[in-house]
Scaffold this active site. Sequence first.
Site, PDB file in Angstrom:
ATOM      1  CB  CYS A 415      -0.966  -0.001   1.188  1.00  0.00           C
ATOM      2  SG  CYS A 415      -0.199   0.228   2.790  1.00  0.00           S
ATOM      3  CG  HIS A 590      -2.183   4.677   7.515  1.00  0.00           C
ATOM      4  ND1 HIS A 590      -3.257   3.848   7.311  1.00  0.00           N
ATOM      5  CD2 HIS A 590      -1.392   4.519   6.418  1.00  0.00           C
ATOM      6  CE1 HIS A 590      -3.124   3.209   6.160  1.00  0.00           C
ATOM      7  NE2 HIS A 590      -1.998   3.608   5.585  1.00  0.00           N
TER       8      HIS A 590
END
Length: 671
Positions: A415, A590
Amino acid sequence: MTTTTDAAPAKERGSARVAVQKFGTFLSNMVMPNIAAFIAWGLITALFISDGWLNGVGAEKNFAADSWVAQIGGWGDFDGGGIVGPMITYLLPILIAYTGGHMMYQVRGGVVGAIAAVGVITGTSIPMFMGAMIMGPLGGWSMKKIDAIWDGKIRPGFEMLVNNFSAGIWGGILAFVGFFVMSPIVTWISDTLGAGVQWLVDNSLLPLTSIIIEPAKVLFLNNAINHGVLTPLGTAESVEAGKSILFLLEANPGPGFGLLLAFAVAGTGLARASAPGAMLIQFVGGIHEIYFPYVLAKPRLIIALILGGMTGVFTNDLFDSGLRAPAAPGSIIAVMLQTASDSYVGVTLSVVASATVTFLVAAFMLRLERNRGEVDLAAAAAEMESMKGKKSSVASTLTAQSAESGPIRKIVFACDAGMGSSAMGASVLRRKIQKAGHGHVTVVNKAISNLEDEWDLVVTHQDLTDRARQKSGSAIHVSVENFMDSPSYDDIVDLIDSMGDGGGAHPRTSAPAPSEAPVAGGAATATRPELLVDGAVVLTGTATTQADAINEAGNLLVAQGYVTQDYVTSMHEREKSVSTYMGEGLAIPHGTNEAKGEVRSTGLSFVRYPGGVEWGAERATFVIGIAAVGDEHLSLLQKVAVVFADSEAVARLERATSAAEVRAVLESAEG
C-alpha cells in the site's frame, strides 16, 4: 515529447470512460439483483397472456373469460387484472427503486426510494423503469442528508417517532414530486428515446447499433447502454407488442462464441488451449466477460464482433423476433427461455448467423497474424481487470494458466505507506493460508515505493495495482477492494493449492523480508497494550464527516505525543490517494510514507461512532488511527484483523463501555 503531449488527452479519455463505466455499474446494480423478478414476469407472460403457450400456441383458445388462465394473464390486458399487468407496472419498478435507495442509505433509503417511485409510477401510463432508477436513489440519498441534519440531536426516547415521521413525510413529498414533476419529464425522455429507436427500425438501421455496443462491452461500458436505455425501452415495447428486439442487442451470445471458436481453431499457444473452456463459460454460463481479454490481446478483432453483432440484429429484424424480458446473464439458456413464442426461428438463426460471421472474420484475421507471435493473454487479462476496476473471477482462470508453473512461496501486500491497510490485509490472508496447510508461504506487507521484483504474488488495492506492476513486473498481481474480507483471498489460496508452495526456501532469496510481520503464535505476537492507552480511546466520537473523523483520530495521536500536527495533514493526503476503509465498518486512517518523519513514537487511537460516519461510499463505525516508527504496531493490527473477521467480537466492541474492555476484546483475539 510526443508521449508527454498525448498523456493529458489519454487521461481525460480514461476519466470519461471510467465515469461512464461507474454510471453503468450503478444502473446495473439496481437492475441485476432483481433479474429473477424479470425472469418470473417473462415466464408468466409467456404462459398466460392471450397469445401465450396456454392461451395460444399449442392450445385451443377455448377458455372461458373467467377461467383461471385468463385471470392470471388478464387476457393480454397489461393494465387490467391478472398477475402480468401489476408485476410490470408496480412490482418491477418498485423493486428497482428500493434497490437504488438501499444502495444509497440501506433499508431506510430503500423504503423512502420505493415510496417516491410510486408517485412517478402512477403518474404515467407506461412502465416507469427510468423513473424508478431516478427516484429510488434520490429518495435514499436525500433521506440520508436529512437525517444528518439532526443526527445526535434527538432526545432519548424520541428516536423512533422522529425517524418514522421524517421518512414518511419526506417519502410522501417525493411521491408528490414524482407524480406531478418527474412523470412528465421521464415520459418525454422515454418517448424521445423510443422514437429514436423506432426511427432506426423503420429505416433498417438498427444493426448499426453494434458499432457502439460491441466495443462498449469490451470496455465495460455496456451497462450504461443496456440497463440505462435498452432494458427500460425493451420492457415498454414488450408490454405493448409482447416482445422486443432490444433485449437481444447486447445479450446475443453468438458473436462472443464465434470469436472464441476462431481462437480454438486458428489461435496459438495459451489462447488456443483456453478457448474451448472459455466457450462453455460464455455460451452456457452467459459470462461474456471471459472473451474480453482475447479482444484486448488482438484489438482489431473488434471488427469481427461488430460484423457478427450486426448480422444478429439484422436477422432478428428480418424475422421480427424478440424476447419477452431481459436475458441475464447472456446465456443461450436464458435467451431461449425468454424468447417469444413466435420468435424461436429468428432468435436461433440470429445466434447461429452472428457466431458464424464472427468466426469466419476472426479466424481469417488470426491466420494472417499467426507469424506475429503468441497472444499475451495474461497481459490482456490484467488490462481488462484494470479497466474494469476490480478483480475478475473469470479472468483469473486465464491468468492462472499463464502464470509460471513454479510454486508460490512469497506474497506481499503493498500500500502507499505500508503501515496500515497492507498490514491488515496481510494478517487476514496469512491466517487463511496457514489454515489451508501452506506453512512455507510467507505473507508480508510493504510500502509500494519499497517493492522489488522478488515476489511471487503481489496484492494491492485496485487503485495501486498499476504502480505495483511497475515495481514487480514478474509477479502475479491481484487487485482487491476490501482488505478485510475480499473473495480474492480464497482465489489466492486456491491458486497456491493448484501450484503448490514448494515446501522450502525460495529460489530468489531465503532471507525473510525486513517488514515481515511476526508469525502468529510466537512470543513476538503478544498484544502491546501500551500502543492503545486510555487517553487514545473514544467510545462516542463527535465527528459527522469523514474528514472530521480523520481529524478526531489524528488529534488523539497528537495529544498522546505520538505524532506532530503535520502528520494529521498527511493522513488526509493519504486518504485522497486510496481509501483506508477496510470493510466490516472499520477504517484505519494513517499518514503517507513521506510523513513517517513526523512520527515520534508508535501508537494507535480508537474512535467508535455508534451511528456510523460516512466514509466514501461506505459507513465506518470504528476508526483506528495509526502512527508507526517500525513494526511495533503490526502485532496489534493482526489482532484487530482477527477481531473484525469475527462478528461476535465486533459486537463486543460495539457494547464496550471502557478502554479496558476494548483492549480486552483485542487481547482475546487469537493472533
